[in-house]
Design a protein around this motif. Sequence first.
Motif, PDB file in Angstrom:
ATOM      1  N   ILE A  92       0.738  -1.317  -0.144  1.00  0.00           N
ATOM      2  CA  ILE A  92       0.046  -0.116   0.044  1.00  0.00           C
ATOM      3  C   ILE A  92       0.933   0.978  -0.102  1.00  0.00           C
ATOM      4  N   LEU A  93       0.736   2.100  -0.957  1.00  0.00           N
ATOM      5  CA  LEU A  93       1.428   3.514  -0.711  1.00  0.00           C
ATOM      6  C   LEU A  93       0.352   4.511  -0.847  1.00  0.00           C
ATOM      7  N   VAL A  94       0.739   5.393   0.306  1.00  0.00           N
ATOM      8  CA  VAL A  94      -0.291   6.544   0.478  1.00  0.00           C
ATOM      9  C   VAL A  94       0.674   7.888  -0.068  1.00  0.00           C
ATOM     10  N   VAL A 127       7.178   8.638  -6.454  1.00  0.00           N
ATOM     11  CA  VAL A 127       7.288   7.644  -5.333  1.00  0.00           C
ATOM     12  C   VAL A 127       6.365   6.475  -6.117  1.00  0.00           C
ATOM     13  N   SER A 128       5.212   6.919  -6.603  1.00  0.00           N
ATOM     14  CA  SER A 128       4.216   5.945  -7.563  1.00  0.00           C
ATOM     15  C   SER A 128       5.158   5.288  -8.550  1.00  0.00           C
ATOM     16  N   GLN A 129       5.854   5.900  -9.328  1.00  0.00           N
ATOM     17  CA  GLN A 129       6.556   5.085 -10.461  1.00  0.00           C
ATOM     18  C   GLN A 129       7.398   4.028  -9.766  1.00  0.00           C
ATOM     19  N   LYS A 142      -1.896  -1.334  -4.021  1.00  0.00           N
ATOM     20  CA  LYS A 142      -2.933  -0.100  -3.682  1.00  0.00           C
ATOM     21  C   LYS A 142      -2.119   1.274  -3.405  1.00  0.00           C
ATOM     22  N   ILE A 143      -2.680   2.318  -4.368  1.00  0.00           N
ATOM     23  CA  ILE A 143      -2.006   3.618  -4.353  1.00  0.00           C
ATOM     24  C   ILE A 143      -2.879   4.431  -4.056  1.00  0.00           C
ATOM     25  N   ILE A 144      -2.898   5.370  -2.798  1.00  0.00           N
ATOM     26  CA  ILE A 144      -3.852   6.249  -2.442  1.00  0.00           C
ATOM     27  C   ILE A 144      -3.097   7.506  -2.677  1.00  0.00           C
ATOM     28  N   THR A 172      -4.008  10.847 -10.921  1.00  0.00           N
ATOM     29  CA  THR A 172      -4.767   9.499 -10.457  1.00  0.00           C
ATOM     30  C   THR A 172      -5.427   8.497 -11.611  1.00  0.00           C
ATOM     31  N   ARG A 173      -6.166   9.501 -12.124  1.00  0.00           N
ATOM     32  CA  ARG A 173      -6.934   8.912 -13.506  1.00  0.00           C
ATOM     33  C   ARG A 173      -5.714   8.355 -14.377  1.00  0.00           C
ATOM     34  N   GLY A 174      -5.051   8.716 -14.474  1.00  0.00           N
ATOM     35  CA  GLY A 174      -3.784   8.476 -15.462  1.00  0.00           C
ATOM     36  C   GLY A 174      -3.259   7.421 -14.837  1.00  0.00           C
ATOM     37  N   MET A 175      -2.865   7.057 -13.779  1.00  0.00           N
ATOM     38  CA  MET A 175      -2.344   5.982 -13.233  1.00  0.00           C
ATOM     39  C   MET A 175      -3.372   4.557 -13.332  1.00  0.00           C
TER      40      MET A 175
END
Length: 257
Positions: A92-94, A127-129, A142-144, A172-175
Amino acid sequence: MQPHPDPFRLDGQRALITGSVRGIGLTLARGLATAGASVIINGRHRAAAEDVCATLRAEGIRADCSVFDVAEHSEVASAIAAVEQELGAIDILVNNAGIQHRATLEEFTPQDWQRLMRTNLDGVFNVSQAVARHMIGRGRGKIINIGSVQSELARPTIAPYAASKGAVRMLTRGMCADWARHGLQINGLAPGYFQTELNRALVQDAEFSRWLCQRTPAGRWGKVEELCGAAVFLASRAADFVNGQMLYVDGGLTSVV
Ligand code: NDP
């Protein structure tokens, strides 16, 4: 298929919460831990992050820390690689780290614009990448992304912040567009107004508080703990088919004029 008896539990999951040495990030770390997750605390300053980790451990929470600046792409990539190797998978990433800077657009310096965008927007990408590359290999994650009511609404003196949070909504939509097919769920959690360090100027402004309480259907500021249920939901199997959405936890503010 039978419904899972407890779809909101996060036992055995490891959550990284950026910018979690105080404020909303720290509260979300406690919230996810209460649902069973172990947590990784992040900030830019080692001493502060280690202090928070020690406090959480004393509360019985499984906590580690990873110190990095979300705005620095290569620093983030090495830190995430180290976490995955030394602590294990990030489930999980926030993306919570964020800053505010108040000035009218005609006064806003390019340095302040860049500092804000590098933290609030580049940070979410960086961080998401780094984390998603590992999640994609595992086929789940899960990414928030922490947005804001400013993902939808502008206010005087915070146009760059609103631009950054609007961009977080679209990122968020692109991810979701790129990563949902790999088994990842990416959603946004968008707080209304909560009393934290970031909002100190507003908290101290009685006139703003009066205006906010009139403007918000619930008639009050939010309490940071009130964000935890939404974060646990988005991090849990209960949200396995929820993707690319923004969940506004704002006392109704974005629903009314
Ligand atoms: P705080 O200022 O209380 O906390 C911000 C956290 O982010 C700190 O832990 C800080 O740690 C960390 N941080 C800042 N810059 C970086 C960076 N470059 N790299 C890593 N960590 C960083 O803010 P809040 O808790 O109020 O806000 C958290 C998030 O919630 C933000 O994204 C904010 O925009 C959003 N939000 C807040 C609302 C509110 O009402 N408070 C409303 C809507 C959204 P350190 O400085 O030690 O690195």
